[in-house]
Design an enzyme around this catalytic site. Structure first.
Site, PDB file in Angstrom:
ATOM      1  N   ASP A 123      -4.131  48.040  51.345  1.00 44.21           N
ATOM      2  CA  ASP A 123      -4.823  49.321  51.512  1.00 44.21           C
ATOM      3  C   ASP A 123      -5.511  49.266  52.882  1.00 44.21           C
ATOM      4  OD1 ASP A 123      -7.099  47.786  51.215  1.00 44.21           O
ATOM      5  OD2 ASP A 123      -7.927  48.945  49.543  1.00 44.21           O
ATOM      6  N   CYS A 129      -6.138  43.656  50.104  1.00 45.64           N
ATOM      7  CA  CYS A 129      -7.093  44.783  50.131  1.00 45.64           C
ATOM      8  C   CYS A 129      -8.420  44.214  50.633  1.00 45.64           C
ATOM      9  CB  CYS A 129      -7.203  45.476  48.775  1.00 45.64           C
ATOM     10  SG  CYS A 129      -7.903  44.499  47.429  1.00 45.64           S
ATOM     11  N   GLY A 130      -9.495  44.944  50.491  1.00 44.68           N
ATOM     12  CA  GLY A 130     -10.764  44.480  51.044  1.00 44.68           C
ATOM     13  C   GLY A 130     -11.180  43.137  50.466  1.00 44.68           C
ATOM     14  N   THR A 131     -11.162  43.058  49.143  1.00 47.28           N
ATOM     15  CA  THR A 131     -11.528  41.808  48.467  1.00 47.28           C
ATOM     16  C   THR A 131     -10.321  41.018  47.985  1.00 47.28           C
ATOM     17  OG1 THR A 131     -11.595  42.959  46.354  1.00 47.28           O
ATOM     18  CG2 THR A 131     -13.680  42.805  47.582  1.00 47.28           C
ATOM     19  N   GLY A 132      -9.189  41.671  47.875  1.00 45.23           N
ATOM     20  CA  GLY A 132      -8.011  41.077  47.230  1.00 45.23           C
ATOM     21  C   GLY A 132      -8.010  41.294  45.727  1.00 45.23           C
ATOM     22  N   ILE A 133      -9.141  41.745  45.187  1.00 45.95           N
ATOM     23  CA  ILE A 133      -9.271  41.847  43.732  1.00 45.95           C
ATOM     24  C   ILE A 133      -8.494  43.049  43.193  1.00 45.95           C
ATOM     25  CG2 ILE A 133     -10.883  42.187  41.823  1.00 45.95           C
ATOM     26  CD1 ILE A 133     -12.991  40.688  43.551  1.00 45.95           C
ATOM     27  N   GLY A 134      -8.652  44.199  43.836  1.00 43.80           N
ATOM     28  CA  GLY A 134      -7.980  45.409  43.349  1.00 43.80           C
ATOM     29  C   GLY A 134      -6.466  45.242  43.323  1.00 43.80           C
ATOM     30  N   HIS A 164       1.650  25.035  40.098  1.00 46.03           N
ATOM     31  CA  HIS A 164       1.340  25.114  38.670  1.00 46.03           C
ATOM     32  C   HIS A 164       1.696  26.452  38.037  1.00 46.03           C
ATOM     33  CE1 HIS A 164      -1.904  21.694  38.866  1.00 46.03           C
ATOM     34  NE2 HIS A 164      -0.744  21.354  39.399  1.00 46.03           N
ATOM     35  N   ARG A 188       5.754  20.225  32.919  1.00 42.47           N
ATOM     36  CA  ARG A 188       4.823  20.718  31.893  1.00 42.47           C
ATOM     37  C   ARG A 188       4.373  22.152  32.170  1.00 42.47           C
ATOM     38  NH1 ARG A 188       1.809  17.854  35.490  1.00 42.47           N
ATOM     39  NH2 ARG A 188      -0.314  18.531  35.965  1.00 42.47           N
ATOM     40  N   HIS A 189       4.454  22.568  33.437  1.00 43.92           N
ATOM     41  CA  HIS A 189       4.006  23.915  33.788  1.00 43.92           C
ATOM     42  C   HIS A 189       5.007  24.989  33.374  1.00 43.92           C
ATOM     43  CE1 HIS A 189       0.746  22.087  35.935  1.00 43.92           C
ATOM     44  NE2 HIS A 189       1.606  21.358  36.644  1.00 43.92           N
TER      45      HIS A 189
HETATM   46  C1  RB5 Z   1     -11.697  49.729  49.413  1.00 44.23           C
HETATM   47  O1  RB5 Z   1     -12.913  50.176  49.894  1.00 44.23           O
HETATM   48  C2  RB5 Z   1     -11.886  48.515  48.534  1.00 44.23           C
HETATM   49  O2  RB5 Z   1     -12.492  48.869  47.343  1.00 44.23           O
HETATM   50  C3  RB5 Z   1     -10.568  47.822  48.282  1.00 44.23           C
HETATM   51  O3  RB5 Z   1     -10.006  47.446  49.495  1.00 44.23           O
HETATM   52  C4  RB5 Z   1     -10.596  46.566  47.449  1.00 44.23           C
HETATM   53  O4  RB5 Z   1     -11.567  45.691  47.912  1.00 44.23           O
HETATM   54  C5  RB5 Z   1     -10.656  46.766  45.994  1.00 44.23           C
HETATM   55  O5  RB5 Z   1     -10.612  45.820  45.219  1.00 44.23           O
END
Ligand code: RB5
Length: 145
Positions: A8, A65-70, A98, A132-133
């Site tokens: 993103d 993305c910004g955090t990689g989490i989304g 693994h 094992r994995h």
């Molecule tokens: C965008 O502002 C931000 O929310 C997105 O890049 C990401 O970090 C979401 O997990």
């Protein structure tokens, strides 16, 4: 390998820096967008990229993305995808050994370019240990059925 990438706006700059690096390592890169730093919604890019990897058109995917989490949440909702969010090289190595992760997620606002390159290189270069994995991976696949 054929590598699908996406981001993103929050991951756009890091993705832009990683694409030539991945190509220099000898891989073929397809960019599923986004294509500028204009604000967009990460699911619109993560789902198509992950679906293309799951369908077999690409060997691996890399999502930023910004955090990689989304993007990692999105990718892990696609059947057949094992997406690992990595912020360090050891995690990148171990998730290949693994988990046989087929998508790497990173946070463009969290890690620097050099760290991201080091993570990307080890993740692309490391093979699955199997053994094992294998049974553990199969349990994930069975859950998805
Ligand atoms: C965008 O502002 C931000 O929310 C997105 O890049 C990401 O970090 C979401 O997990």
């Amino acid at each position: 390998m054929k590598i699908a990438v996406c981001s993103d706006h929050g991951g756009f700059e890091l993705k832009t820096r990683l694409i030539p690096f991945i190509e220099e390592l000898g891989h073929e890169v397809t960019d599923f967008g986004c294509y500028s730093d204009k604000s967009v919604d990460y699911p619109d890019y993560a789902f198509p990229m992950a679906e293309a990897v799951a369908a077999g058109g690409y060997d691996r995917g890399i999502a930023v993305c910004g955090t990689g989490i989304g993007v990692s949440i999105c990718c892990n909702k696609v059947r057949g995808i094992r997406c690992a969010l990595c912020g360090d090289v050891l995690s990148a190595e171990l998730t290949r050994k693994h988990n046989d992760s087929n998508v790497l997620a990173m946070g463009g606002r969290i890690i620097g370019v050099e760290t991201a390159k080091a993570i990307t290189k080890v993740w692309l270069d490391t093979a699955f240990d199997g053994g094992r994995h294998e049974g553990r991976i199969n349990k994930i696949a069975n859950y998805e059925k």
